[in-house]
Enzyme design. Structure first.
Site, PDB file in Angstrom:
ATOM      1  N   ARG A 147      12.742  27.696  41.880  1.00  0.00           N
ATOM      2  CA  ARG A 147      11.515  28.318  41.229  1.00  0.00           C
ATOM      3  C   ARG A 147      10.273  27.620  41.540  1.00  0.00           C
ATOM      4  O   ARG A 147       9.135  28.148  40.854  1.00  0.00           O
ATOM      5  CB  ARG A 147      11.541  28.032  39.492  1.00  0.00           C
ATOM      6  CG  ARG A 147      12.723  28.785  38.814  1.00  0.00           C
ATOM      7  CD  ARG A 147      12.723  28.620  37.500  1.00  0.00           C
ATOM      8  NE  ARG A 147      11.780  29.051  36.895  1.00  0.00           N
ATOM      9  CZ  ARG A 147      11.033  28.696  35.901  1.00  0.00           C
ATOM     10  NH1 ARG A 147      11.191  27.325  35.440  1.00  0.00           N
ATOM     11  NH2 ARG A 147       9.996  29.131  35.195  1.00  0.00           N
ATOM     12  N   ASP A 148      10.112  26.984  42.560  1.00  0.00           N
ATOM     13  CA  ASP A 148       8.775  26.507  42.966  1.00  0.00           C
ATOM     14  C   ASP A 148       8.949  25.900  44.363  1.00  0.00           C
ATOM     15  O   ASP A 148       8.252  25.062  44.601  1.00  0.00           O
ATOM     16  CB  ASP A 148       8.409  25.115  42.089  1.00  0.00           C
ATOM     17  CG  ASP A 148       6.955  24.910  42.134  1.00  0.00           C
ATOM     18  OD1 ASP A 148       6.044  25.837  42.450  1.00  0.00           O
ATOM     19  OD2 ASP A 148       6.466  23.667  41.984  1.00  0.00           O
TER      20      ASP A 148
END
Length: 334
Positions: A147-148
């Site tokens: 997610r990042d």
């Protein structure tokens, strides 16, 4: 050059947390996120006699705020599940009255964002390396979505092996995402479905990796990534260097497509597709045609008619080759 705990260039220890009682000697700061109250340090573990990384989570204000603790606890839980040579291992964790600390394996590598001007072939090598990590994360019994993914969260060593760090936003696929976690990603690198609050899939991390590769190919800083996005929310790949092969561009479309349905389904598919693709050189007419077909499915692109004419002009050359167009057309249908 290997860092030394006696390095005189290190910031005076008074500016570092005192972890001596726990057996760690802080050497220097590696990086920080002021807004989220996180600082990463290089340290020396007296027990193992190895260098380690200590990540500090602190509250950005004096008011009670449990978000720092939650991020610290969550990342520790995720890292303890993982065992991959290019994901720094969890070693220890502890807390003080003012902060929480994670101790992780040290890798002799630097953030991808600290180096510029990569050759397209080097960028492909980095992409393959990260995709291998994502395959490991996605093929677990409980698949993990990072997610990042962005240049700041990827480390590379001298051989361009890539390492994936900062799992504080990661989550197991299918679990709910809190609103606080949802808005904590990096604008421009978050997949569109995450920005809109829709369920994530294995293709969500592929979007972030695709954006990262576009950053490298255009020599753009992360904070300027929005300058490469057009009014339709799609990336303008015309800004890529002219020597970048059209098949590589087409592969990128399958990574950073706005709609997840137009991306590769998972990291394994993206990895298999990328391996045989050249990064530079002139594309054949059939490769141009395949790219046009992908473009038509995704969005209306200026100059499409010109590319189509080039494809038609080169068809005669394809027909004259042994085997005709059977194999390329099979690839196009895929």
């Amino acid at each position: 050059m290997e860092l030394d705990v006696r390095d005189k260039r290190a910031i005076p220890l008074i500016h570092h947390p005192d972890c001596a009682a726990l057996g760690y000697q802080v050497i220097r700061e590696l990086g920080r996120n002021r807004e989220e109250g996180r600082i990463t340090y290089l340290a020396y573990d007296r027990k193992s006699k190895q260098q380690v990384v200590i990540k500090e989570f602190s509250c950005p204000s004096t008011t009670a705020d449990w978000s720092g603790f939650q991020a610290y606890e969550h990342e520790a839980q995720i890292l303890q599940k993982l065992n991959h040579p290019r994901i720094p291992r969890y070693l220890n964790s502890f807390a003080t009255q003012t902060a929480f600390y994670l101790v992780m394996e040290y890798k002799k590598a630097v953030p991808l964002s600290s180096r510029h001007r990569f050759h397209p072939e080097e960028i492909k090598q980095i992409a393959l390396s990260i995709l291998e990590i994502l395959v490991y994360l996605q093929q677990r019994i409980d698949p993990i979505i990072h997610r990042d993914i962005k240049p700041e969260n990827i480390l590379i060593d001298e051989q361009l092996n890539a390492y994936l760090v900062d799992f504080d936003l990661a989550r197991v696929q299918g679990t709910e995402t809190t609103l606080t976690s949802l808005i904590a990603g990096t604008p421009g690198f978050m997949s569109p479905e995450e920005q809109l609050g829709y369920p994530l899939s294995l293709a969500s991390d592929l979007y972030s990796l695709g954006v990262t590769i576009i950053c490298l190919l255009t020599n753009s800083c992360s904070i300027n990534i929005d300058q490469l996005i057009n009014s339709n929310g799609c990336f303008n790949l015309q800004k890529l260097a002219p020597q970048v092969n059209l098949r590589f561009r087409s592969w990128l479309m399958g990574m950073a497509a706005f709609k997840w349905q137009y991306r590769y389904a998972n990291a394994a598919d993206a990895l298999a597709a990328l391996k045989p693709i050249p990064t530079t050189g002139t594309a054949t007419a059939m490769e141009i045609l395949v790219t046009v077909m992908r473009l038509k499915r995704q969005t209306a692109v200026l100059g499409l008619a010109i590319i189509a004419m080039l494809a038609v002009a080169g068809t005669t050359l394809i027909l004259s080759q042994q085997g005709g167009v059977a194999q390329p057309l099979q690839e196009a249908k895929k």
